[in-house]
Design a protein around this motif. Sequence first.
Motif, PDB file in Angstrom:
ATOM      1  N   GLN A 145       0.987  -1.198   0.144  1.00  0.00           N
ATOM      2  CA  GLN A 145       0.258  -0.404   0.432  1.00  0.00           C
ATOM      3  C   GLN A 145       0.747   1.254  -0.166  1.00  0.00           C
ATOM      4  O   GLN A 145       0.862   1.890  -0.297  1.00  0.00           O
ATOM      5  N   LYS A 273      -9.831  -0.373  -0.460  1.00  0.00           N
ATOM      6  CA  LYS A 273      -9.191  -1.384   0.403  1.00  0.00           C
ATOM      7  C   LYS A 273      -8.399  -2.215  -0.568  1.00  0.00           C
ATOM      8  O   LYS A 273      -8.611  -2.437  -1.600  1.00  0.00           O
ATOM      9  N   ASP A 377      -9.031  -8.557   3.821  1.00  0.00           N
ATOM     10  CA  ASP A 377     -10.316  -8.410   2.485  1.00  0.00           C
ATOM     11  C   ASP A 377     -11.798  -9.045   2.941  1.00  0.00           C
ATOM     12  O   ASP A 377     -11.028 -10.329   3.377  1.00  0.00           O
TER      13      ASP A 377
END
Length: 1022
Positions: A145, A273, A377
């Motif tokens: 990320q 996300k 997730d």
Amino acid sequence: MSLLHVLGFGLKLGHLLLLLCCWVVSVISMNSFIDSEIEPSNSSISAAAAAANLLGGKMWLKLWEKISVNSSKIHQVLEAKSVQKSFWKKLLRSWAVFWIVACALMFRFFNNQAIDKRKETLGSMCDERARMLQDQFNVSMNHVQAMSILISTFHHGKNPSAIDQRTFAKYTERTAFERPLTSGVAYAVRVLHWEREKFEKQQGWSIRTMNTVQQNPIQKDDHMPEKLEPSPVQEEYAPVILAQDTVAHVVSLDMLSGKEDRGNVLRARESGKGVLTAPFRLLKTNRLGVILTFAVYKRDLPPDATPRERVEATDGYLGGIFDIESLVEKLLQQLASKQTILVNVYDTTNRSHPISMYGSNVYVDKLEHVSALNFGDPFRDHEMRCRFKQKAPLPWLAITTSVSTLVITLLIGYIGYATMNRMAKVQEEYDEMIELKKRAEAADVAKSQFLATVSHEIRTPMNGVLGMLDMLLYTDLDVTQQDHVRTAQASGKALVSLINEVLDQAKIESGKLDLEAVRFDLRAIMDDVLSLFSGKSQEKGVELAVYISHRVPDTLIGDPGRFRQIITNLMGNSIKFTEKGHILVTVHLVEEVMETTDIEKEALSRKTLSGFPVPDRRRSWAGFRNFSQDGSNCSFSPDLINVIVSVEDTGEGIPQEAHSRIFTPFVQVGQSISRKQGGTGIGLSISKCLVTLMNGEIGFVSIPKVGSTFTFTAIFTNGCSKLSQSKMAYPEFQGMRALVVDSRQVRAKVSIYHVQRLGIQVEVVPTLDQALSSISTGDTVFSMVLVEQDVWDVDSTVASLFVNNLRKLDHQRCPKLFLLANSVNYSKTSTMSLDLHGPSTIMKPLRSSMLAASLQRAMGVGNKGNPRELPSLSLRGLLAGRKILIVDDNYVNLKVATGALKRYGADVVSAESGEKAISFLEPPHTFDACFMDIQMPEMDGFEATRRIREMEDNINVRIQNGDVSIEACGNISNWHVPVLAMTADVIQATQEECLRCGMDGYVSKPFEAEQLYQEVSRFFTS
């Protein structure tokens, strides 16, 4: 009978417990009844309750009476000898059945505990692995990320872009350690259909579809982009433009052309996300893996941005490829020491058809634990399933506990009988041991008495022999006769030394060896030991030297005799086995050696006293506790002095195979050594025991044909008072300066030590030329120059020139010249010695008394006499004119002692028994002292001394009471004649008995001038 007593005791105990319970219930019931009688209630319920309580108390009393009677009958039956066998059989069967059932229940209980423990262990291990896997995955996900933010900033935020494929590949390769669980990272840019043609021209390649790759998986090293089909026409594309080298084969592939990747990319940009794909076979490696996808946005979006806003703001997609199999294998490698379970990882998004991501479905143990995995997730579920590799072992604890309990309970009777039988046997053995202990103590007493007797009976005739030989030396003898007498005297002293060693070994074995605690001068003791071996060292030409650090106090408190014995043993061995080179004895503080060990490491390996190589002395104390890393040497109080003594020689050395037995009593290095050098082999054994008694340690290092170094430590008490002032032993040397000429640092250090002890300031130069320069050109006036023999013999021309130059100096600056020689055969300077400026020879080894006497004679200051005559002169000054009584039943010993004391000017009167001694010493008398033998017939020295002290106490009391005038008692108000024990017995207990019976000192046979002077000087003055 044992089982019978056990059951009887149990019934008695139960009887008492029931009696106590019934008594408590009766008291409670009686109190309730009394309360109801004193305070009657209007309620009929209260009356009924009181009646019920009274009735209950009577019932309990009746029941108790029945139980008491029955228990008493059972107890009487059990104690009776005529118990029927059928009763015991039934009781035994009942006992066995009861414990079989109890043990079966016990087995079940422990077995269930083992199963629960196994489940708990499996759950703990599985949860641990799941937590570590999840944590490591989250760390890698955070780095991916962060990389998406990096791309947004430096790729899309810069024009032109600051990142190209080469830069991206290099960066991702260098930062791969931050993402240990990813096998590669790739970035796909968002390209709309109308931008495709322009994009492909900029990149120089066409956007390819992934369907071809999925139908024909790429193998290692066969990546050919031209074989891939172009991506079909669609609204938008997601071609990979930046990729890590490990996944460079995905460059130009359209991530939206694959079914699984397309859904993954769309979910990532709509949710904002990281999202995961379902497990699939990775390109090239063909291993199961997943792709973590993050969307890269053009601008910062608010947290509540709608999916449409997120889609419009999307610039591209960053994907991290995770090789699940490698990921789990790395985790399990970290836990290799705990790898006792099988681990399976599943994607359980579809509960009915979970996808296996890692592990095998083959297992032997049915016990399973499931731990949930959260990879961030929310749309996908994962879990870890763990099983033990091996089947559950047999519940040995349950089996052994239940079986053991059953066996123990069935054998209680036998155990009770065996216990009683064993107790009787132990009592019998105890009585026998008490008897043996008494015999052993009696034998030990007999052994001590035997040692005392043997010591006295052997040393008494030896005293006569040595005494007569000593007296014979003072008669007119020619040179041959004197040599014969000295040889016989040396043999006799060797025999006495051997007797002392054997007796010491016997005392050590019996634990009777004790140490004294008296003040002594360590430096004086070392000088005495040097005097003992100086003759042998000079005859062999071996250089003998002693160096004591200035940090060692002048006075210590301990046992000087035993310390001297250790030094004598070690130096005697060195003298015996050294034919050339040197023997050096050094004394330091332990903390001083520890501070300087590292500094002297190089110097000690090259520079020695004689120039011969020696072993590294640090290895001799390598195993000492005081030199350990924990610093235990610092635990001593300030008053305790921990000294370390090293005896270094360049002798034959000790063979490696003999190192282990070097301290074994009566064992020598080899038979050839014993035949060549002689000896009993107990000197080192005694030395080790004495060092242990001094709270020290002893060790050695030895190299054959090089030499040996023995080192020991000993703890003494500081005998120097803080208020005491050092007394100048040789004031005539005060203010003088000496120049030492020596090219060897170690030897010069020894010379400086001995010269400074006389109060002389010292300087050192290595050559005669430098010495002459210091004398003639310097401002310092030297009173003496001490030249080493080696330096003097280097060049006779230089030595002659040095003497001639000294003659040219004026009288005030011309120093006295001394030559430090090591061998008695040295005669090279004899031609010069007659000259006024020629060197005077000082023989080594150096020691303060000898060095002082030599300097005094040569320089004409202080006492010019012979230092060897000083003890005799001191004794003559103490004993001249003294009237001394000698008591001994042996005519030879009496004659020897009389002759020895008369030689020092004493007026000697002899007595052959204790009774005569009492008659001679009955106050008033004119005797100044008495030498009393201990072992005499009829009345020994102890009893005679007690009676003498009783007579003296009686006359002293009478003088104090005025019954007798002082004039009638020789004008002495307090009678106490010094009585010195004179015996060949050397047992410590004998010395203590001498003091208890009233003796004032102890003189061992044969007489020695130093010991005699030490005892007599306590009572007489010159």
